[in-house]
Design an enzyme around this catalytic site. Sequence first.
Site, PDB file in Angstrom:
ATOM      1  N   GLY A 122       7.445  -4.472  -0.787  1.00  0.00           N
ATOM      2  CA  GLY A 122       6.378  -5.424  -1.109  1.00  0.00           C
ATOM      3  C   GLY A 122       6.238  -5.595  -2.607  1.00  0.00           C
ATOM      4  N   ILE A 125      -2.091  -4.688  -4.964  1.00  0.00           N
ATOM      5  CA  ILE A 125      -1.651  -3.938  -3.785  1.00  0.00           C
ATOM      6  C   ILE A 125      -1.992  -4.739  -2.533  1.00  0.00           C
ATOM      7  CG2 ILE A 125      -1.887  -1.749  -2.534  1.00  0.00           C
ATOM      8  CD1 ILE A 125      -0.663  -1.497  -5.401  1.00  0.00           C
ATOM      9  N   HIS A 126      -1.063  -4.743  -1.568  1.00  0.00           N
ATOM     10  CA  HIS A 126      -1.272  -5.544  -0.354  1.00  0.00           C
ATOM     11  C   HIS A 126      -0.869  -4.784   0.893  1.00  0.00           C
ATOM     12  CE1 HIS A 126       3.066  -6.627  -0.097  1.00  0.00           C
ATOM     13  NE2 HIS A 126       2.989  -6.505  -1.420  1.00  0.00           N
ATOM     14  N   SER A 127      -1.309  -5.324   2.029  1.00  0.00           N
ATOM     15  CA  SER A 127      -1.101  -4.666   3.322  1.00  0.00           C
ATOM     16  C   SER A 127       0.333  -4.766   3.815  1.00  0.00           C
ATOM     17  CB  SER A 127      -2.059  -5.242   4.366  1.00  0.00           C
ATOM     18  OG  SER A 127      -1.890  -6.645   4.454  1.00  0.00           O
ATOM     19  N   GLN A 174       0.852  -1.183   0.000  1.00  0.00           N
ATOM     20  CA  GLN A 174       0.000   0.000   0.000  1.00  0.00           C
ATOM     21  C   GLN A 174       0.889   1.234   0.000  1.00  0.00           C
ATOM     22  OE1 GLN A 174      -2.307  -0.835   3.536  1.00  0.00           O
ATOM     23  NE2 GLN A 174      -4.012  -1.595   2.331  1.00  0.00           N
TER      24      GLN A 174
END
Length: 122
Positions: A82, A42-44, A30
Amino acid sequence: MTVIYQTTFTKVGNFARDALDEGMLITFKQGAPADLEDYCFIHSHGVLESDIRPGDIAEFDSVDYPVTAVGEVASFNMKELGHVTWRFDGAENAEYPGTIHVRGTIPSAVKEGSVLRIKRGE
């Protein structure tokens, strides 16, 4: 198996699924730059406990994908941003420094709420 990384996808960029047609899935945490966000899942962003290596297992939505090759900066990029490109071609040598190659059918159902785990056998 030990989980060395886990994250949840929070957004699918407008063009992120297009890369799946070419056997790729591109991730970014993110807060990705706006010009990249449209092309990424998109990821945490979780904590990468150990560098990723061949023989590890990437699990997308409970489906296992054996890792066959890891680019020289892929673990660093995953840890810091990420951001990696997953290639579903089973290659034994990484095509690019930020690429992780796995063996298996391209996951078509990754969506918001999907989970990515990277596991290592004991």
